[in-house]
Write an enzyme that holds these catalytic residues in place. Sequence first.
Site, PDB file in Angstrom:
ATOM      1  N   TRP A 199      -1.497   2.403 -29.519  1.00 52.80           N
ATOM      2  CA  TRP A 199      -0.926   1.749 -28.330  1.00 52.80           C
ATOM      3  C   TRP A 199      -1.324   2.416 -27.021  1.00 52.80           C
ATOM      4  CZ3 TRP A 199       4.815   0.848 -30.357  1.00 52.80           C
ATOM      5  CH2 TRP A 199       4.766  -0.117 -31.375  1.00 52.80           C
ATOM      6  N   HIS A 255      -9.766  11.621 -30.165  1.00 54.10           N
ATOM      7  CA  HIS A 255     -10.083  10.278 -29.657  1.00 54.10           C
ATOM      8  C   HIS A 255     -10.966  10.442 -28.415  1.00 54.10           C
ATOM      9  CE1 HIS A 255      -9.678   6.392 -27.730  1.00 54.10           C
ATOM     10  NE2 HIS A 255      -9.341   5.914 -28.912  1.00 54.10           N
ATOM     11  N   GLU A 296     -15.737   5.489 -34.247  1.00 52.44           N
ATOM     12  CA  GLU A 296     -15.496   4.681 -33.047  1.00 52.44           C
ATOM     13  C   GLU A 296     -16.653   4.864 -32.068  1.00 52.44           C
ATOM     14  OE1 GLU A 296     -11.124   3.585 -32.477  1.00 52.44           O
ATOM     15  OE2 GLU A 296     -11.456   5.427 -31.383  1.00 52.44           O
ATOM     16  N   SER A 334     -12.969  -2.411 -30.268  1.00 52.66           N
ATOM     17  CA  SER A 334     -12.901  -3.862 -30.030  1.00 52.66           C
ATOM     18  C   SER A 334     -12.630  -4.672 -31.299  1.00 52.66           C
ATOM     19  CB  SER A 334     -14.170  -4.357 -29.330  1.00 52.66           C
ATOM     20  OG  SER A 334     -14.275  -3.776 -28.045  1.00 52.66           O
ATOM     21  N   GLY A 367      -6.444  -2.357 -28.073  1.00 54.31           N
ATOM     22  CA  GLY A 367      -5.859  -3.470 -27.321  1.00 54.31           C
ATOM     23  C   GLY A 367      -5.183  -4.537 -28.178  1.00 54.31           C
TER      24      GLY A 367
HETATM   25  P1  PGA Z   1      -9.980  -1.043 -28.615  1.00 50.93           P
HETATM   26  O1  PGA Z   1      -9.628   0.537 -28.736  1.00 50.93           O
HETATM   27  O2  PGA Z   1      -9.602  -1.665 -29.928  1.00 50.93           O
HETATM   28  O3  PGA Z   1      -9.133  -1.535 -27.476  1.00 50.93           O
HETATM   29  O4  PGA Z   1     -11.446  -1.128 -28.364  1.00 50.93           O
HETATM   30  C1  PGA Z   1      -9.890   1.236 -29.918  1.00 50.93           C
HETATM   31  C2  PGA Z   1      -9.498   2.675 -29.756  1.00 50.93           C
HETATM   32  O5  PGA Z   1      -9.640   3.233 -28.664  1.00 50.93           O
HETATM   33  O6  PGA Z   1      -9.023   3.301 -30.728  1.00 50.93           O
END
Ligand code: PGA
Length: 249
Positions: free
Chosen positions: A9, A95, A166, A208, A230
């Site tokens: 979140w 992250h 990621e 995403s 998101g």
């Molecule tokens: P996102 O973020 O799904 O909004 O691209 C992923 C994340 O930062 O873990």
Amino acid sequence: MTKIVIGNWKMNLSVAEATHLAQGVAQFAPEVAPLRVVVAPSHPWLVPVHEAIRFRPPNFSLAAQAVSGSAEGAYTGDVAATQLKGLVAYCLVGHSERRRYHGDQGSVLQQQIQQLLAVGITPVVCFGEQTQSPHKQFSVQITRDLGSDLHGLTAKEIEKCLFAYEPLWAIGTGKAAMPKYIQQVLQHVQAWAKEKYNTRLSLLYGGSVTADNTGELAHIPGLDGLLVGGASLKLRSFHVICGRFSGRV
Ligand code: PGA
């Protein structure tokens, strides 16, 4: 491993919105079991959210978004793993937004992982390349960076972590990596982990993820889970993502 979907979140939602959303997730979680469903509220909302979902289903738990690498003491604004114990089952580590805005990198990450493991919280270690480039180059760079993040940790410690691939260019951009691209990276990372640690890593994808692209992500061989930003802020889309990834809905 049992598959997992984690909703990150980030720095969003009021306490009322966070507790309400968590209650909604707790309600749909049984229908996507055995998928593990996890949400990561901001630190101050962990206690009220934890209270609001006291009678949560067994496949639903909470995660923290960050942790200190130190055990206790004069670290203004930080939160220790011992303070998260009992509230969360997972915690994000490294992250890209923590790396960028708070300098979480290098030996600090190893300390964070060890602090979490010491209290029985599963670290979710995030990694990924900055820019999209041809396969051979980028995957070698990815494992080189991951290797330095994990430097000094034992294979036993690494086996207790989850890893979220990621790619930075895919986070918050609306441009998820293509399934083939993700699959190539996962294969490369597993081959590297086998050679270096003689183990298989639990690998998630993030960047995403939406209700629309989850269907194709769910078919990537060897993908153990998703880290959703998101799209985890809306009950409806998070529900669809969990349902599609579990293959049950
Ligand atoms: P996102 O973020 O799904 O909004 O691209 C992923 C994340 O930062 O873990």
